[in-house]
Design a protein around this motif. Structure first.
Motif, PDB file in Angstrom:
ATOM      1  N   ALA A  21      -4.922  11.557  -5.651  1.00 36.90           N
ATOM      2  CA  ALA A  21      -3.941  10.659  -5.153  1.00 36.90           C
ATOM      3  C   ALA A  21      -3.435  11.146  -3.772  1.00 36.90           C
ATOM      4  O   ALA A  21      -3.693  12.247  -3.448  1.00 36.90           O
ATOM      5  CB  ALA A  21      -2.484  11.009  -6.340  1.00 36.90           C
ATOM      6  N   ARG A  22      -2.972  10.026  -3.080  1.00 42.30           N
ATOM      7  CA  ARG A  22      -2.232  10.319  -1.885  1.00 42.30           C
ATOM      8  C   ARG A  22      -1.030  11.019  -1.790  1.00 42.30           C
ATOM      9  O   ARG A  22      -0.638  11.942  -1.453  1.00 42.30           O
ATOM     10  CB  ARG A  22      -1.976   9.092  -1.057  1.00 42.30           C
ATOM     11  CG  ARG A  22      -3.464   8.533  -0.670  1.00 42.30           C
ATOM     12  CD  ARG A  22      -2.928   7.134   0.150  1.00 42.30           C
ATOM     13  NE  ARG A  22      -4.400   6.342   0.207  1.00 42.30           N
ATOM     14  CZ  ARG A  22      -4.760   5.478  -0.571  1.00 42.30           C
ATOM     15  NH1 ARG A  22      -4.106   5.152  -1.773  1.00 42.30           N
ATOM     16  NH2 ARG A  22      -5.996   4.866  -0.410  1.00 42.30           N
ATOM     17  N   ASP A  23      -0.141  10.510  -3.030  1.00 39.17           N
ATOM     18  CA  ASP A  23       1.052  11.377  -3.410  1.00 39.17           C
ATOM     19  C   ASP A  23       1.236  11.476  -4.889  1.00 39.17           C
ATOM     20  O   ASP A  23       1.571  10.602  -5.668  1.00 39.17           O
ATOM     21  CB  ASP A  23       2.429  10.435  -2.961  1.00 39.17           C
ATOM     22  CG  ASP A  23       3.777  11.054  -3.043  1.00 39.17           C
ATOM     23  OD1 ASP A  23       3.765  11.858  -3.968  1.00 39.17           O
ATOM     24  OD2 ASP A  23       4.403  10.399  -2.342  1.00 39.17           O
ATOM     25  N   TRP A  24       0.899  12.859  -5.294  1.00 43.62           N
ATOM     26  CA  TRP A  24       0.590  12.780  -6.825  1.00 43.62           C
ATOM     27  C   TRP A  24       1.848  12.826  -7.441  1.00 43.62           C
ATOM     28  O   TRP A  24       1.971  12.390  -8.782  1.00 43.62           O
ATOM     29  CB  TRP A  24      -0.102  14.320  -7.105  1.00 43.62           C
ATOM     30  CG  TRP A  24       0.732  15.510  -6.611  1.00 43.62           C
ATOM     31  CD1 TRP A  24       0.675  16.418  -5.472  1.00 43.62           C
ATOM     32  CD2 TRP A  24       1.709  16.122  -7.796  1.00 43.62           C
ATOM     33  NE1 TRP A  24       1.813  17.453  -5.952  1.00 43.62           N
ATOM     34  CE2 TRP A  24       2.251  17.209  -7.119  1.00 43.62           C
ATOM     35  CE3 TRP A  24       2.156  15.676  -8.988  1.00 43.62           C
ATOM     36  CZ2 TRP A  24       3.457  18.002  -7.692  1.00 43.62           C
ATOM     37  CZ3 TRP A  24       2.800  16.630  -9.494  1.00 43.62           C
ATOM     38  CH2 TRP A  24       3.753  17.776  -9.169  1.00 43.62           C
ATOM     39  N   GLY A  64      -0.592  19.309  -8.068  1.00 49.29           N
ATOM     40  CA  GLY A  64      -0.818  18.114  -9.133  1.00 49.29           C
ATOM     41  C   GLY A  64      -0.205  18.290 -10.361  1.00 49.29           C
ATOM     42  O   GLY A  64       0.437  19.367 -10.568  1.00 49.29           O
ATOM     43  N   THR A  83      -3.400  16.074  -5.553  1.00 50.28           N
ATOM     44  CA  THR A  83      -3.501  15.603  -4.013  1.00 50.28           C
ATOM     45  C   THR A  83      -3.998  16.830  -3.428  1.00 50.28           C
ATOM     46  O   THR A  83      -3.354  18.009  -3.491  1.00 50.28           O
ATOM     47  CB  THR A  83      -1.911  15.305  -3.479  1.00 50.28           C
ATOM     48  OG1 THR A  83      -1.460  14.319  -4.044  1.00 50.28           O
ATOM     49  CG2 THR A  83      -2.114  15.040  -2.057  1.00 50.28           C
ATOM     50  N   THR A  87      -6.810  15.324   1.533  1.00 50.86           N
ATOM     51  CA  THR A  87      -7.101  14.097   0.926  1.00 50.86           C
ATOM     52  C   THR A  87      -7.227  13.065   1.853  1.00 50.86           C
ATOM     53  O   THR A  87      -6.344  12.763   2.702  1.00 50.86           O
ATOM     54  CB  THR A  87      -5.915  13.663  -0.200  1.00 50.86           C
ATOM     55  OG1 THR A  87      -5.902  14.447  -1.089  1.00 50.86           O
ATOM     56  CG2 THR A  87      -6.244  12.148  -0.766  1.00 50.86           C
ATOM     57  N   GLU A 148      -1.533   3.113  -5.706  1.00 52.70           N
ATOM     58  CA  GLU A 148      -2.515   3.609  -4.788  1.00 52.70           C
ATOM     59  C   GLU A 148      -3.743   2.906  -4.914  1.00 52.70           C
ATOM     60  O   GLU A 148      -4.915   3.293  -4.187  1.00 52.70           O
ATOM     61  CB  GLU A 148      -2.608   5.230  -5.106  1.00 52.70           C
ATOM     62  CG  GLU A 148      -1.419   6.057  -4.674  1.00 52.70           C
ATOM     63  CD  GLU A 148      -1.596   7.184  -4.355  1.00 52.70           C
ATOM     64  OE1 GLU A 148      -2.820   7.814  -4.586  1.00 52.70           O
ATOM     65  OE2 GLU A 148      -0.758   8.058  -4.251  1.00 52.70           O
TER      66      GLU A 148
END
Length: 161
Positions: A21-24, A64, A83, A87, A148
């Motif tokens: 993910a970009r932002d977990w 994460g 993340t 990433t 996402e």
């Protein structure tokens, strides 16, 4: 069961699927709210030479969490959302791209579940459809994305008409 060249690996069982993910934190919260996934402590915070060797990423660092997937009890499989410090931008979702394509959740009613996903930052991919299987059961399903862009299938099965 033995570990033979022609048979299954001894002791093999499903454990987890990883999602980068970009932002977990944001993405994990989304899966918790919409699908009832439950965090499995502790939060992960890994870095160092062992992680770099294992991932083949120089100076690898990640954070994460594992989320227990609904419907399989306390020892069920998890969705691992990480993340990496490195990433990248990612790829556009495509249903027909080789590799892992989507995660699926069974829901009671697909159209309101789809509406909720869209209201919570997801996006549509195609329409809601109902198909009849060879054994006469009906499945209503659709694809959407999480915030996402990862593809999620929503599905609901009904017995033969």
């Amino acid at each position: 069961m033995s570990d033979t060249p022609n048979g299954p690996i001894e002791g093999a069982r499903y454990g987890h699927t990883n999602l980068i993910a970009r932002d977990w934190r944001r993405l994990a919260s989304w899966y918790e709210r919409l699908f009832g996934c439950v965090p499995v402590p502790p939060e992960r915070d890994y870095a160092g030479p062992d992680l770099s060797r294992g991932t083949a990423i120089p100076d690898a660092a990640l954070k994460g969490v594992h989320l227990r997937l609904p419907g399989h009890g306390e020892s069920g499989p998890t969705l691992e959302i990480y993340t990496f410090a490195s990433t990248g931008a990612g790829m556009e979702p495509a249903i027909d791209r080789p590799g892992f394509g989507h995660i699926a959740f069974a829901v009671a009613d697909v159209p309101p579940a789809r509406d909720r996903v869209l209201a919570e930052g997801g996006s549509p991919v195609g329409d809601v459809v109902t198909l009849t299987t060879a054994d006469g059961r009906r499945v209503t399903w659709c694809y959407v994305t999480d915030p996402e862009g990862n593809v999620v299938e929503l599905q609901s099965w009904a017995p033969p008409a």
